[in-house]
Design a protein around this motif. Structure first.
Motif, short mmCIF file in Angstrom:
data_model
loop_
_atom_site.label_atom_id
_atom_site.label_comp_id
_atom_site.label_asym_id
_atom_site.label_seq_id
_atom_site.Cartn_x
_atom_site.Cartn_y
_atom_site.Cartn_z
N ASP A 46 -14.27 6.70 9.80
CA ASP A 46 -15.63 6.19 9.99
C ASP A 46 -16.08 6.56 11.41
N VAL A 47 -17.07 7.46 11.49
CA VAL A 47 -17.52 7.87 12.82
C VAL A 47 -18.71 7.05 13.32
N SER A 48 -19.15 6.08 12.49
CA SER A 48 -20.32 5.29 12.91
C SER A 48 -19.88 4.08 13.73
N ASP A 49 -18.61 3.74 13.61
CA ASP A 49 -18.14 2.50 14.21
C ASP A 49 -17.18 2.81 15.36
N MET A 50 -17.64 2.59 16.57
CA MET A 50 -16.81 2.90 17.73
C MET A 50 -16.20 1.62 18.32
N LEU B 100 5.40 12.17 3.83
CA LEU B 100 3.99 11.84 3.61
C LEU B 100 3.14 12.36 4.76
N SER B 101 3.66 12.26 5.97
CA SER B 101 2.87 12.70 7.12
C SER B 101 2.82 14.23 7.19
N MET B 102 3.71 14.90 6.47
CA MET B 102 3.68 16.36 6.49
C MET B 102 2.83 16.95 5.36
N ARG B 103 2.34 16.07 4.51
CA ARG B 103 1.48 16.51 3.41
C ARG B 103 0.21 17.14 4.00
N PRO B 104 -0.32 18.20 3.36
CA PRO B 104 -1.59 18.76 3.85
C PRO B 104 -2.66 17.66 3.89
N GLN B 105 -3.50 17.71 4.91
CA GLN B 105 -4.48 16.65 5.10
C GLN B 105 -5.85 17.23 5.42
N LEU B 106 -6.84 16.79 4.65
CA LEU B 106 -8.22 17.13 4.98
C LEU B 106 -8.83 15.90 5.64
N VAL B 107 -9.75 16.12 6.57
CA VAL B 107 -10.37 14.99 7.23
C VAL B 107 -11.82 14.87 6.76
N ALA B 108 -12.21 13.66 6.36
CA ALA B 108 -13.61 13.42 6.01
C ALA B 108 -14.18 12.43 7.01
N LEU B 109 -15.21 12.84 7.73
CA LEU B 109 -15.89 11.92 8.65
C LEU B 109 -16.96 11.21 7.85
N THR B 110 -16.85 9.88 7.74
CA THR B 110 -17.77 9.15 6.86
C THR B 110 -18.88 8.45 7.64
N LYS B 111 -19.88 8.06 6.87
CA LYS B 111 -21.04 7.31 7.40
C LYS B 111 -21.77 8.08 8.50
N ILE B 112 -21.89 9.40 8.30
CA ILE B 112 -22.57 10.20 9.34
C ILE B 112 -24.05 9.83 9.46
N ALA C 73 -24.11 7.47 12.27
CA ALA C 73 -23.41 7.87 13.50
C ALA C 73 -24.29 8.66 14.45
N GLU C 74 -23.89 8.66 15.71
CA GLU C 74 -24.53 9.51 16.72
C GLU C 74 -24.18 10.95 16.41
N PRO C 75 -25.16 11.81 16.26
CA PRO C 75 -24.83 13.22 15.97
C PRO C 75 -23.89 13.83 17.02
N THR C 76 -24.05 13.44 18.28
CA THR C 76 -23.19 14.03 19.31
C THR C 76 -21.74 13.57 19.13
N ALA C 77 -21.58 12.29 18.73
CA ALA C 77 -20.22 11.77 18.51
C ALA C 77 -19.57 12.49 17.34
N VAL C 78 -20.36 12.75 16.30
CA VAL C 78 -19.84 13.46 15.13
C VAL C 78 -19.39 14.86 15.54
N PRO D 79 -17.82 16.44 7.42
CA PRO D 79 -18.69 15.29 7.63
C PRO D 79 -19.41 14.93 6.33
N ILE D 80 -19.37 13.66 5.94
CA ILE D 80 -20.02 13.28 4.69
C ILE D 80 -20.80 11.97 4.80
N CYS D 81 -21.72 11.81 3.87
CA CYS D 81 -22.34 10.51 3.64
C CYS D 81 -22.28 10.33 2.13
N ALA D 82 -21.32 9.53 1.69
CA ALA D 82 -21.07 9.44 0.26
C ALA D 82 -22.26 8.89 -0.55
#
Ligand SMILES: Nc1nc2c(ncn2[C@@H]2O[C@H](COP(=O)(O)OP(=O)(O)OP(=O)(O)O)[C@@H](O)[C@H]2O)c(=O)[nH]1
Ligand SMILES: [Mg+2]
Length: 455
Positions: free
Chosen positions: A243-247, A270-282, A285-290, A306-309
């Motif tokens: 969640d990038v909206s909540d700092m 589990l930690s070595m599993r491939p991982q994609l990152v989704a930044l939510t609630k864009i 969020a502040e565009p600069t923070a994103v 970056p997503i907004c579901a």
């Protein structure tokens, strides 16, 4: 609700009774005994069916029995064998005895497990006739089929696991990419049980698991996530939601590292599993923070989306990438599974004698007499139900030298364990075809290549 545990009772078929009968004909009042033997009862098998995803069938039907063998009859007629029963289970099903001992870990499509053998048919009186006992007036009753209570446990076989802090937007994402309707709310720990959704992209489909949010120390039981981490143990890909909206609770990167630490503490794999990152609630969020978070994580080698579901912004790109990565990972998985399909060939081995008789749980076996031509080695075999574990320095050193994806290397391994009497020791410990053998990380089913079972 998703069911992942079930207790059922199974009963293999009873063997048919042997028959007492004497041949009678008009001018032959005292014919010989001609009572046939009973047929064998049907076995209970479990079979992995890739079309199944849950254990929900077992919620309603709890009793399973195979057919009984028919009784023998006059004129030497052997009774018909009872039909075996095949119980279909989804891949990932573990079968435990009433006492919790693991009997089978069924994760390969088409894998079969013989849970209970049908009773043998009783011998008819004909088979008891000898030179001195020409008219046996008795026959053998059929053997009862085994009755067992079994616990089935399904580790959710999701392809993708959604992880992240509580309130990160995991359930919201699942609700927009699948038909699943998880509970969504503006407070942490909304999700209490894992939710599954099937995501379709073009021709392919994959299963996504939404688990309760993880918090610091989740790996040692804090919060709700811990119990559910096991549900994503076998996923092939993780999507880490941030969640990038909540700092208020630190920077997104700090939270990202916190979750990854928990995953690692729970299970390094589990930690070595491939991982994609989704930044939510864009949207919040502040565009600069994103932009800054994208930059930082990209520099660390992550693919960031970056997503907004709720408005579906960025969701299609994320889902496409999930499907793409899964297709790539599929190949590796096949190679990993090929390793499991090990067949030990015991032909030509003279079986030595073990210090004890048949295998009992926890019992350690050592060969007192090594098979002819074999070389002494330091190993032990521990029997636990149907599982046979090979331990000891020699086997460990051997395993470290073997590359199981390489056929020659693997043949070398087969030869070594035969030459050093491991196969003989397994047999002496009472191993049966289809039992599980483990050594280090290696796990395989035991099948001798000569199929001479005395039945
Ligand atoms: N504005 C906005 N709100 C969102 C977005 N995604 C999720 N939310 C809201 O965030 C809140 C939490 O979402 P959930 O999907 O329940 O979060 P979760 O990660 O499943 O939370 P837990 O189940 O507690 O782990 C809900 O009120 C959602 O409506 C988004 O992209 N934008
Ligand atoms: Mg949730």
């Amino acid at each position: 609700m998703f069911v992942d545990r079930a207790t059922i009772s199974v009963k293999a078929g009873d063997g048919g009774n042997g028959c007492v009968s004497f041949y009678r004909a008009k001018y032959l009042p005292n014919g010989g005994p001609d009572g046939g033997s009973g047929g064998a009862g049907g076995d209970i098998w479990f079979i992995v069916d890739n079309n199944l995803r849950t254990l929900s069938d077992f919620r309603y039907k709890r009793k399973y029995s195979a057919e009984n063998g028919s009784d023998g009859a006059k004129a030497n007629q052997t009774g018909a064998s009872g039909q075996s029963l095949e119980i279909r289970v989804p891949p990932g099903t573990m079968i435990r005895g009433e006492d919790g001992v693991l009997l089978a870990d069924l994760n390969r499509v088409g894998q079969r497990f013989l849970a209970a053998r049908g009773g043998r048919g009783g011998r008819g009186n004909r088979t008891y006739a000898t030179a001195t006992r020409q008219a046996p007036g008795f026959a053998q009753p059929g053997e009862k089929g085994t009755r067992l209570n079994l616990k089935l446990e399904l580790k959710l076989l999701a392809d993708v696991g959604l992880v992240g802090l509580p309130n990160a937007g995991k359930s919201t994402l699942l609700s927009v990419i699948s038909a699943a309707r998880p509970k969504i709310a503006d407070y942490p720990f909304t999700t209490l049980t894992p939710q599954l959704g099937i995501v379709t992209v073009g021709q392919t489909a994959f299963v996504v698991a939404d688990i309760p949010g993880l918090i610091e120390n989740a790996s040692v039981g804090a919060g709700l996530g811990h119990d559910f981490l096991r549900h994503i143990e076998r996923t092939r890909l993780l999507v880490h939601l941030l969640d990038v909206s909540d700092m208020t609770d630190g920077s997104p990167e700090d939270n990202f590292d916190l979750i990854n630490r928990e995953l690692e503490r729970y299970d390094v794999n589990l930690s070595m599993r491939p991982q994609l990152v989704a930044l939510t609630k864009i949207d919040l969020a502040e565009p600069t923070a994103v932009a800054e978070t994208i930059l930082n994580l990209t520099e660390r080698g992550y693919e960031v989306f970056p997503i907004c579901a709720p408005t579906l912004t960025g969701v299609a790109a994320l889902v496409e990438r999930m499907a793409g990565l899964l297709a790539e990972i599929e190949v590796d998985l096949a190679a990993a599974l090929a390793r499991d399909r090990v067949v030990i060939d015991s032909s030509g081995v003279t079986i030595g004698r073990s210090t004890a008789g048949q295998g009992r749980p926890g019992q350690i076996h050592r060969l007192t007499t090594l098979p002819e031509g074999s070389v002494a080695a330091d190993f032990e075999i521990e029997v636990n139900g149907d599982e046979y574990e090979i331990t000891g320095s020699w086997i460990e050193e051997l395993l470290a030298r073997i590359n199981f994806r390489d056929t020659d290397s693997f043949r070398f391994f087969q030869r070594q364990i035969k030459q050093h009497g491991v196969v003989a020791a397994l047999e002496a410990a009472g191993i049966k075809p289809g039992n599980t053998v483990s050594a280090g990380d290696l796990l395989f089913d035991y099948y001798p290549d000569d199929d001479s079972r005395d039945e």
